[in-house]
Enzyme design. Structure first.
Site, PDB file in Angstrom:
ATOM      1  N   GLY A  10       0.836  -1.204   0.000  1.00  0.00           N
ATOM      2  CA  GLY A  10       0.000   0.000   0.000  1.00  0.00           C
ATOM      3  C   GLY A  10       0.867   1.248   0.000  1.00  0.00           C
ATOM      4  O   GLY A  10       2.007   1.222   0.502  1.00  0.00           O
ATOM      5  N   SER A  11       0.356   2.327  -0.563  1.00  0.00           N
ATOM      6  CA  SER A  11       1.192   3.524  -0.740  1.00  0.00           C
ATOM      7  C   SER A  11       0.339   4.788  -0.763  1.00  0.00           C
ATOM      8  O   SER A  11       0.640   5.723  -1.490  1.00  0.00           O
ATOM      9  CB  SER A  11       1.961   3.415  -2.048  1.00  0.00           C
ATOM     10  OG  SER A  11       1.035   3.210  -3.111  1.00  0.00           O
ATOM     11  N   ASN A  13      -1.764   7.841   1.670  1.00  0.00           N
ATOM     12  CA  ASN A  13      -1.316   8.889   2.568  1.00  0.00           C
ATOM     13  C   ASN A  13      -0.572   8.299   3.773  1.00  0.00           C
ATOM     14  O   ASN A  13       0.552   8.718   4.105  1.00  0.00           O
ATOM     15  CB  ASN A  13      -2.585   9.635   3.003  1.00  0.00           C
ATOM     16  CG  ASN A  13      -2.326  10.936   3.703  1.00  0.00           C
ATOM     17  OD1 ASN A  13      -2.794  11.150   4.808  1.00  0.00           O
ATOM     18  ND2 ASN A  13      -1.590  11.840   3.076  1.00  0.00           N
ATOM     19  N   TRP A  14      -1.149   7.271   4.386  1.00  0.00           N
ATOM     20  CA  TRP A  14      -0.517   6.634   5.551  1.00  0.00           C
ATOM     21  C   TRP A  14       0.516   5.594   5.096  1.00  0.00           C
ATOM     22  O   TRP A  14       1.585   5.455   5.688  1.00  0.00           O
ATOM     23  CB  TRP A  14      -1.600   6.013   6.433  1.00  0.00           C
ATOM     24  CG  TRP A  14      -1.170   5.409   7.751  1.00  0.00           C
ATOM     25  CD1 TRP A  14      -1.610   4.224   8.275  1.00  0.00           C
ATOM     26  CD2 TRP A  14      -0.288   5.962   8.747  1.00  0.00           C
ATOM     27  NE1 TRP A  14      -1.060   4.009   9.514  1.00  0.00           N
ATOM     28  CE2 TRP A  14      -0.240   5.064   9.827  1.00  0.00           C
ATOM     29  CE3 TRP A  14       0.478   7.133   8.811  1.00  0.00           C
ATOM     30  CZ2 TRP A  14       0.534   5.281  10.973  1.00  0.00           C
ATOM     31  CZ3 TRP A  14       1.261   7.358   9.943  1.00  0.00           C
ATOM     32  CH2 TRP A  14       1.291   6.438  11.011  1.00  0.00           C
ATOM     33  N   GLY A  15       0.201   4.877   4.037  1.00  0.00           N
ATOM     34  CA  GLY A  15       1.138   3.867   3.518  1.00  0.00           C
ATOM     35  C   GLY A  15       2.484   4.498   3.184  1.00  0.00           C
ATOM     36  O   GLY A  15       3.547   3.970   3.538  1.00  0.00           O
ATOM     37  N   PHE A 113      -9.875  -2.739   0.003  1.00  0.00           N
ATOM     38  CA  PHE A 113      -9.045  -3.372  -1.032  1.00  0.00           C
ATOM     39  C   PHE A 113      -8.246  -4.579  -0.533  1.00  0.00           C
ATOM     40  O   PHE A 113      -7.586  -5.251  -1.308  1.00  0.00           O
ATOM     41  CB  PHE A 113      -8.065  -2.349  -1.633  1.00  0.00           C
ATOM     42  CG  PHE A 113      -8.742  -1.106  -2.149  1.00  0.00           C
ATOM     43  CD1 PHE A 113      -9.809  -1.208  -3.040  1.00  0.00           C
ATOM     44  CD2 PHE A 113      -8.330   0.150  -1.747  1.00  0.00           C
ATOM     45  CE1 PHE A 113     -10.452  -0.065  -3.512  1.00  0.00           C
ATOM     46  CE2 PHE A 113      -8.968   1.298  -2.223  1.00  0.00           C
ATOM     47  CZ  PHE A 113     -10.031   1.187  -3.102  1.00  0.00           C
ATOM     48  N   LYS A 268     -13.187   4.175  16.152  1.00  0.00           N
ATOM     49  CA  LYS A 268     -13.094   5.639  16.359  1.00  0.00           C
ATOM     50  C   LYS A 268     -13.477   6.388  15.085  1.00  0.00           C
ATOM     51  O   LYS A 268     -13.852   7.562  15.146  1.00  0.00           O
ATOM     52  CB  LYS A 268     -11.710   6.038  16.861  1.00  0.00           C
ATOM     53  CG  LYS A 268     -10.540   5.771  15.914  1.00  0.00           C
ATOM     54  CD  LYS A 268     -10.294   6.811  14.867  1.00  0.00           C
ATOM     55  CE  LYS A 268      -9.330   6.331  13.812  1.00  0.00           C
ATOM     56  NZ  LYS A 268      -9.149   7.268  12.705  1.00  0.00           N
ATOM     57  N   ASN A 335     -12.225  11.854   8.289  1.00  0.00           N
ATOM     58  CA  ASN A 335     -13.639  11.528   8.539  1.00  0.00           C
ATOM     59  C   ASN A 335     -14.343  12.700   9.203  1.00  0.00           C
ATOM     60  O   ASN A 335     -15.447  13.081   8.809  1.00  0.00           O
ATOM     61  CB  ASN A 335     -13.737  10.281   9.431  1.00  0.00           C
ATOM     62  CG  ASN A 335     -13.409   9.018   8.677  1.00  0.00           C
ATOM     63  OD1 ASN A 335     -14.198   8.543   7.867  1.00  0.00           O
ATOM     64  ND2 ASN A 335     -12.214   8.479   8.914  1.00  0.00           N
TER      65      ASN A 335
HETATM   66  P1  NAD Z   1      -5.571   6.664   1.284  1.00  0.00           P
HETATM   67  O1  NAD Z   1      -6.789   7.181   1.941  1.00  0.00           O
HETATM   68  O2  NAD Z   1      -4.513   7.624   0.916  1.00  0.00           O
HETATM   69  O3  NAD Z   1      -6.106   5.819   0.024  1.00  0.00           O
HETATM   70  C1  NAD Z   1      -5.594   5.841  -1.219  1.00  0.00           C
HETATM   71  C2  NAD Z   1      -4.847   4.563  -1.535  1.00  0.00           C
HETATM   72  O4  NAD Z   1      -5.751   3.576  -2.044  1.00  0.00           O
HETATM   73  C3  NAD Z   1      -3.822   4.829  -2.631  1.00  0.00           C
HETATM   74  O5  NAD Z   1      -2.607   4.209  -2.308  1.00  0.00           O
HETATM   75  C4  NAD Z   1      -4.453   4.169  -3.839  1.00  0.00           C
HETATM   76  O6  NAD Z   1      -3.492   3.698  -4.745  1.00  0.00           O
HETATM   77  C5  NAD Z   1      -5.159   2.992  -3.198  1.00  0.00           C
HETATM   78  N1  NAD Z   1      -6.156   2.392  -4.070  1.00  0.00           N
HETATM   79  C6  NAD Z   1      -7.121   2.997  -4.804  1.00  0.00           C
HETATM   80  N2  NAD Z   1      -7.828   2.081  -5.503  1.00  0.00           N
HETATM   81  C7  NAD Z   1      -7.275   0.876  -5.187  1.00  0.00           C
HETATM   82  C8  NAD Z   1      -7.569  -0.457  -5.571  1.00  0.00           C
HETATM   83  N3  NAD Z   1      -8.577  -0.754  -6.403  1.00  0.00           N
HETATM   84  N4  NAD Z   1      -6.815  -1.456  -5.047  1.00  0.00           N
HETATM   85  C9  NAD Z   1      -5.826  -1.193  -4.178  1.00  0.00           C
HETATM   86  N5  NAD Z   1      -5.497   0.054  -3.776  1.00  0.00           N
HETATM   87  C10 NAD Z   1      -6.221   1.067  -4.284  1.00  0.00           C
HETATM   88  O7  NAD Z   1      -4.927   5.490   2.157  1.00  0.00           O
HETATM   89  P2  NAD Z   1      -4.139   5.625   3.546  1.00  0.00           P
HETATM   90  O8  NAD Z   1      -4.333   6.970   4.160  1.00  0.00           O
HETATM   91  O9  NAD Z   1      -2.743   5.180   3.293  1.00  0.00           O
HETATM   92  O10 NAD Z   1      -4.925   4.609   4.486  1.00  0.00           O
HETATM   93  C11 NAD Z   1      -4.604   3.264   4.642  1.00  0.00           C
HETATM   94  C12 NAD Z   1      -5.123   2.781   5.978  1.00  0.00           C
HETATM   95  O11 NAD Z   1      -4.429   3.491   7.005  1.00  0.00           O
HETATM   96  C13 NAD Z   1      -6.618   3.045   6.220  1.00  0.00           C
HETATM   97  O12 NAD Z   1      -7.204   1.937   6.858  1.00  0.00           O
HETATM   98  C14 NAD Z   1      -6.634   4.254   7.144  1.00  0.00           C
HETATM   99  O13 NAD Z   1      -7.742   4.279   8.024  1.00  0.00           O
HETATM  100  C15 NAD Z   1      -5.353   4.033   7.930  1.00  0.00           C
HETATM  101  N6  NAD Z   1      -4.772   5.275   8.495  1.00  0.00           N
HETATM  102  C16 NAD Z   1      -4.722   6.432   7.782  1.00  0.00           C
HETATM  103  C17 NAD Z   1      -4.139   7.552   8.343  1.00  0.00           C
HETATM  104  C18 NAD Z   1      -4.038   8.864   7.622  1.00  0.00           C
HETATM  105  O14 NAD Z   1      -3.850   9.910   8.278  1.00  0.00           O
HETATM  106  N7  NAD Z   1      -4.100   8.884   6.310  1.00  0.00           N
HETATM  107  C19 NAD Z   1      -3.596   7.477   9.618  1.00  0.00           C
HETATM  108  C20 NAD Z   1      -3.651   6.282  10.311  1.00  0.00           C
HETATM  109  C21 NAD Z   1      -4.251   5.177   9.729  1.00  0.00           C
HETATM  110  P1  13P Z   2      -8.845   9.774   9.108  1.00  0.00           P
HETATM  111  O1  13P Z   2      -8.825   8.598   8.181  1.00  0.00           O
HETATM  112  O2  13P Z   2     -10.193  10.194   9.545  1.00  0.00           O
HETATM  113  O3  13P Z   2      -8.032  10.934   8.559  1.00  0.00           O
HETATM  114  O4  13P Z   2      -8.107   9.340  10.443  1.00  0.00           O
HETATM  115  C1  13P Z   2      -6.735   9.268  10.437  1.00  0.00           C
HETATM  116  C2  13P Z   2      -6.296   8.505  11.610  1.00  0.00           C
HETATM  117  O5  13P Z   2      -6.533   7.333  11.704  1.00  0.00           O
HETATM  118  C3  13P Z   2      -5.578   9.268  12.649  1.00  0.00           C
HETATM  119  O6  13P Z   2      -5.089   8.423  13.653  1.00  0.00           O
END
Ligand code: NAD
Ligand code: 13P
Length: 410
Positions: A10-11, A13-15, A113, A268, A335
């Site tokens: 995964g890649s 925002n968090w990845g 996904f 949450k 969210n």
């Molecule tokens: P994101 O919200 O940035 O999602 C976009 C990702 O989804 C991209 O890498 C995109 O390539 C991918 N994508 C789109 N279509 C796809 C498909 N068909 N198959 C596979 N991948 C596809 O993602 P994120 O922020 O990296 O979140 C990943 C997890 O981390 C989530 O469960 C989220 O709750 C958790 N998280 C996020 C944050 C944050 O601040 N962003 C923080 C902590 C935890």
């Molecule tokens: P959101 O996906 O709502 O931005 O939450 C990010 C998160 O998990 C912060 O810990």
């Protein structure tokens, strides 16, 4: 001795942020880890935004492959723009290739996904690989509810722990201090770290590879028998995972409660939507605090009711994966922000997600529906009035103004 090879699956925002953290550590700990970190990228065409320092007017209209852009500029211009990634991150469009020979798999993508991704690599990974799920969501099926750590572990035949915390990615990518919680509770044969729950070598598998029977995140005998890590590798224990994830700006607490950590991160998101709804309505900080209080109580109740064999209340009330994530997500998470704007503009949360997030995905909307269908099937909606209200509001069946009455007995 061998070194651990690490792949981030995964890649987004968090990845991409977790890839940055991990790659900074692997290049400092080359006796334990291979320096290069593979990052699987769901390939897409991108154009470089005008604000980017890599913007070039002469090629501005020509779409480029995201993997090529990341490997050339060391920046994920679409999902983590403006943040320099370490050059030892290798963006790879082939999932199969990215996981080859990796002993540590970090799953970090929107939860919708993950099923497809697991199908793609089942049987292709090292049998003794170990996983960490950074996914915030739960898996609901006809059989009931499961955590993604459990689901990934069972599907791939490996042990999988969970990482979750008060971790808004953009702040961590800028190296602003935060904490996180990693739950990892492997069988003792795997680990030098003390493990609170038992596991023993499987007497039926007395052949060449002694598989290990272990207990899952609910304390039941797992259907997955683990292949032990060969002795040539450094142990995959709490120390190893702390080394991989801890940074001066990202402090890691290691725990054993995989269920509590996973549920905190998933549930949450429902509460953060509710906080956004009341904030969008202009009700101020007291209303938001009430939402967080009631939300935390429903999170604890849910954990105790459905994962009571192992879950610890303290994980919700004391760890970064619990109350701290609830607070940060209800203050500035996606969210929260999308729900607030949806109420302010009188449009749906999904419309705001599409218009504002440039491909990033909310997890709270689907989690609210999934948790609701799970509760409804058991006749338990009224015992979780806030979770139920959020689902009703998302479906257009309830209004934000209904929330106070709906939760009044809580
Ligand atoms: P994101 O919200 O940035 O999602 C976009 C990702 O989804 C991209 O890498 C995109 O390539 C991918 N994508 C789109 N279509 C796809 C498909 N068909 N198959 C596979 N991948 C596809 O993602 P994120 O922020 O990296 O979140 C990943 C997890 O981390 C989530 O469960 C989220 O709750 C958790 N998280 C996020 C944050 C944050 O601040 N962003 C923080 C902590 C935890
Ligand atoms: P959101 O996906 O709502 O931005 O939450 C990010 C998160 O998990 C912060 O810990």
């Amino acid at each position: 001795s061998r070194k651990h090879k690490v792949t981030i699956v995964g890649s987004g925002n968090w990845g991409s942020t977790i890839a940055k953290i991990v790659a900074e550590n692997t290049r400092e700990q080359t006796d334990v880890f291979e320096e290069n970190v593979q990052m699987w990228v769901y390939e897409e065409d991108v154009t470089i935004p005008k604000e980017s320092k890599h913007y070039d007017e002469s090629t501005a209209d020509q779409p480029q492959k995201l993997t090529e852009v990341i490997n050339k500029y060391h920046e994920n211009v679409k999902y983590l723009p403006g943040v320099a990634l370490p050059p030892n991150i290798v963006a790879n469009p082939s999932l199969n290739d990215a996981v080859q020979n990796s002993t540590i798999l970090i799953f970090n993508l929107p939860h919708q996904f993950i099923r497809k991704v697991c199908e793609g690599i089942r049987g292709e990974i090292m049998p003794f690989a170990r996983g960490i799920s950074c996914i915030k969501g739960v898996n609901v099926s006809d059989d009931g509810i499961s955590l993604f750590s459990e689901w990934i572990g069972d599907d791939l035949g490996i042990y999988c722990g969970a990482l979750s915390g008060a971790n808004i990615a953009s702040e961590i990518a800028q190296e602003k201090w935060s904490e996180t919680t990693i739950a990892y509770d492997p069988p003792p044969m795997d680990s030098r770290a003390p493990t609170p729950r038992n596991a023993s070598p499987n007497p039926d598998a007395a052949g060449e590879i002694p598989e290990i029977q272990h207990l899952d995140a609910r304390g039941r005998k797992s259907k997955t028998k683990l292949t032990p890590l060969p002795i040539e590798y450094p142990p995959l224990d709490h120390n190893c995972f702390r080394m991989l994830f801890h940074r001066p700006y990202f402090h890691v607490q290691m725990v054993s409660d995989v269920a509590g950590v996973s549920l905190g991160g998933a549930l949450k998101n429902i509460v953060a939507l509710a906080a956004g709804f009341v904030d969008g309505r202009g009700w101020g900080d007291n209303a938001k605090a009430a939402i967080m209080r009631i939300g935390l109580m429903e999170m604890v109740k849910f954990g105790k009711e459905f994962f009571g064999e192992t879950v610890r209340t303290a994980t919700f009330t004391e760890s970064s994966a619990g109350v701290a994530d609830l607070i940060t997500s209800s203050s500035g998470g996606r969210n929260f922000r999308c729900a607030r704007k949806a109420v302010e503009k009188g449009i749906s949360v999904q419309d705001v997600e599409r218009e504002d997030l440039n491909g990033q995905k909310l997890q709270g909307t689907s989690t609210a529906h999934e948790v609701n269908s799970f509760l409804k099937a058991r006749g338990l909606e009224s015992e979780y009035p806030l979770f139920t209200a959020v689902d009703g509001i998302l479906r257009g069946e309830k209004k934000v103004d209904d929330i106070p009455a709906l939760v009044s007995d809580t």
